[in-house]
Write an enzyme that holds these catalytic residues in place. Structure first.
Site, PDB file in Angstrom:
ATOM      1  N   MET A 181       0.827  -1.217   0.000  1.00  0.00           N
ATOM      2  CA  MET A 181       0.000   0.000   0.000  1.00  0.00           C
ATOM      3  C   MET A 181       0.859   1.264   0.000  1.00  0.00           C
ATOM      4  SD  MET A 181      -3.186  -0.805  -0.198  1.00  0.00           S
ATOM      5  CE  MET A 181      -4.196   0.514   0.460  1.00  0.00           C
ATOM      6  N   SER A 221      -9.030   3.702   1.326  1.00  0.00           N
ATOM      7  CA  SER A 221      -9.667   2.476   0.853  1.00  0.00           C
ATOM      8  C   SER A 221      -9.527   2.318  -0.654  1.00  0.00           C
ATOM      9  CB  SER A 221     -11.157   2.467   1.204  1.00  0.00           C
ATOM     10  OG  SER A 221     -11.758   1.310   0.654  1.00  0.00           O
ATOM     11  N   GLY A 228      -7.775  -0.863  -1.760  1.00  0.00           N
ATOM     12  CA  GLY A 228      -6.807  -1.926  -1.996  1.00  0.00           C
ATOM     13  C   GLY A 228      -5.601  -1.404  -2.769  1.00  0.00           C
ATOM     14  N   LYS A 247     -13.286   4.996   8.386  1.00  0.00           N
ATOM     15  CA  LYS A 247     -12.712   3.865   7.634  1.00  0.00           C
ATOM     16  C   LYS A 247     -13.102   2.542   8.293  1.00  0.00           C
ATOM     17  CE  LYS A 247     -10.704   1.418   4.671  1.00  0.00           C
ATOM     18  NZ  LYS A 247      -9.616   0.547   4.875  1.00  0.00           N
ATOM     19  N   HIS A 285     -16.574   1.869   7.349  1.00  0.00           N
ATOM     20  CA  HIS A 285     -16.530   1.448   5.939  1.00  0.00           C
ATOM     21  C   HIS A 285     -16.242  -0.048   5.874  1.00  0.00           C
ATOM     22  CE1 HIS A 285     -14.160   0.283   2.409  1.00  0.00           C
ATOM     23  NE2 HIS A 285     -14.840   1.175   1.716  1.00  0.00           N
ATOM     24  N   ASN A 286     -15.263  -0.481   6.647  1.00  0.00           N
ATOM     25  CA  ASN A 286     -14.895  -1.896   6.603  1.00  0.00           C
ATOM     26  C   ASN A 286     -15.971  -2.788   7.204  1.00  0.00           C
ATOM     27  OD1 ASN A 286     -12.558  -0.889   5.510  1.00  0.00           O
ATOM     28  ND2 ASN A 286     -11.210  -2.191   6.695  1.00  0.00           N
ATOM     29  N   GLU A 334     -18.390  -3.092   4.584  1.00  0.00           N
ATOM     30  CA  GLU A 334     -17.766  -3.970   3.571  1.00  0.00           C
ATOM     31  C   GLU A 334     -17.973  -5.442   3.957  1.00  0.00           C
ATOM     32  OE1 GLU A 334     -13.565  -2.972   2.558  1.00  0.00           O
ATOM     33  OE2 GLU A 334     -13.096  -5.035   3.115  1.00  0.00           O
TER      34      GLU A 334
END
Ligand code: 6PG
Length: 475
Positions: A16, A132, A134, A186, A189-190, A193
């Site tokens: 990343m 975010s 990936g 975040k 968000h996950n 997800e």
């Protein structure tokens, strides 16, 4: 380098970090590079000759810091946890007032808040930033959730907007609030997800075990669904995963992949924070729990030997147009509930931590670049922008209409799955939440009675103001 100095630096050149550094360089920024294993920084430069004039690997941390224009901007992309503190400890003596350290990892927002407090008196700014998308997102345009002091945002904005994903040319990056706001968002968000992926997995399970469809057939169905309401990155990649053949055996690769899902912690954190805030996020919980159960393969195998032959009725699903439409609508409806829960958690956190989280803005920056990107987020953005920031999404007229239409399909799918023993923990959690949420007269009155009987916890009455304790018969 402008004035012989780099405009920003990246520390931590794992996948990343390396991709983010290349993204910055490609957008014209001069980027200093530092990595504990120093060869990695040099290799990143030599592997990318087209960008080498803007990549500056450094061997020593001191030289890395000295190579940055001031006030310095340093992006940390190291493992969440103690590695962030270790890196901060090493950096602090080398930094000056006004410098900005950004933690771009998947960090627990509680740690980000603590680090903000720790640095508050030093004049060095600490920014917790959720990223975010990936590997490909980091390289070509992630969705970026920025926390920290608002005045630091003015300095970061010209650096972050160019590298972010764009939705109809609008950059998918925003400042969301002080201290841990970016990392909190975040984390949620996950959590969303996880719920989205789990609901897709359950729908796949119905098609595989209830309809005996082949991976190729299922791939076509997901690709078709991707052309309308469910259109999203996760549906798109599900179609791809299902269509892929194993190069060695020629069999569908998905059939050869072990059914045990990994998890690194952010999904779990989202559920823990929801619990702490007293907000129901049952679809996220179901998704985290399902990953845990998936990992206990040996135990599942033992349970299957005991309970695998319950002679349940054959699944009553149908692969015809109406049957597939019902499945599609059920998934779409459950997905609305999952997002409503995730946004409700953010709304509660916003009040709890004094962030004033802009929910419509969050939906806006999730429309592109991130893993849960979808057209559907545009609808959420519109819902929040048209008022009712704090309200549950289910109360928004547009979503209320969609759920009113879709709930019968969700009910039918969950009921059929339950009767034939096909597990649908997230879909059924969505339905249970919906029914509970919409029920004006619930059943907690008996719980209050029980609590008062055994613990004198008191209760309130519908017909009178005040707090009451009843003299219950001795039991
Ligand atoms: C993203 C992803 C990314 C990663 C998470 C979840 O937004 O780019 O959320 O951060 O997928 O770490 O990973 P796990 O599924 O391993 O918990």
């Amino acid at each position: 380098m402008t004035n012989s100095k780099a405009e920003l630096g990246v520390i931590g050149l794992g996948t990343m970090g390396a991709m983010l550094a290349l993204n910055f360089a490609e957008k014209g920024f001069e980027v200093a590079l530092f990595n504990r294993t120093v060869e990695k920084a040099h290799k990143l430069r030599s592997d990318n000759p087209e960008l080498e004039t803007r990549l500056y690997p450094q061997t020593k941390l001191k030289d890395f810091v000295a190579s940055l224009s001031t006030p310095r901007v340093i992006v940390l992309m190291v493992n969440a946890g103690s590695a962030v503190d270790d890196q901060l400890d090493a950096l602090m003596p080398l930094l000056e007032k006004g410098d900005i350290v950004i933690d771009a990892g998947n960090t627990d927002f509680n740690d980000t808040r603590a680090r903000n407090a720790r640095l508050a008196s030093t004049g060095i700014h600490f920014v917790g930033m959720g990223v975010s998308g990936g590997e490909l997102g980091a390289r070509h345009g992630p969705s970026i959730m920025v926390g920290g002091d608002e005045n630091v945002w003015a300095r970061l904005r010209p650096l972050l907007e160019p590298i972010s994903a764009k939705y109809e040319s609008s950059p998918c990056v925003a400042w969301l609030g002080i201290d841990g706001a970016g990392h909190f968002v975040k984390t949620i968000h996950n959590g969303i997800e996880y719920a989205d992926m789990q609901m897709i997995a359950e729908t796949y399970g119905i098609m595989r075990d209830g309809l005996q469809l082949s991976p190729q057939d299922m791939s076509k169905i997901f690709a078709d669904w991707n052309t309308r309401g469910l259109s999203s990155y996760l549906i798109e990649i599900s179609a791809v995963v299902l269509s892929e053949a194993d190069p060695e055996t020629g069999r569908p690769l998905v059939d050869l992949i072990v059914d045990a899902a990994g998890q690194k912690g952010t999904g779990r954190w989202s559920v823990i924070e929801a619990q702490k805030l007293g907000v129901s996020a049952t679809t996220l919980e179901a998704a985290v729990a399902a990953r845990s159960i998936s990992s206990s393969r040996a135990e599942r195998s033992r349970a299957s030997a005991i309970f695998g032959d319950l002679a349940l009725p054959a699944p009553d699903f149908s692969p015809d147009e109406a049957g597939l439409k019902e499945l599609e609508l059920a998934l779409e409806t459950a997905k609305i509930v999952a997002y409503a829960q995730g946004f409700a958690v953010m709304s509660a956190a916003s009040a709890e931590f004094g962030w004033a989280l802009p929910l419509g803005e969050i939906a806006r920056i999730w429309r592109s670049g991130c893993i849960i990107r979808s057209e559907f987020l545009r609808d959420i953005m519109i819902a929040y922008k048209s008022g009712g920031e704090a309200d549950n999404l289910l109360l928004n007229p547009a979503f209320a209409r969609r759920v009113t239409t879709g709930q019968a399909a969700l009910r039918a799918v969950v009921a059929k799955a339950a009767l034939s023993g096909i597990p649908v923990p997230a879909l059924s959690a969505a339905l249970a939440y919906f029914d509970d949420y919409c029920r004006e007269r619930g059943t907690a009155n008996i719980i209050q009675g029980q609590r008062d009987l055994f613990g004198a916890h008191t209760f309130q009455r519908l017909d009178r103001e005040g707090t009451f304790h009843h003299s219950w018969p001795a039991v």
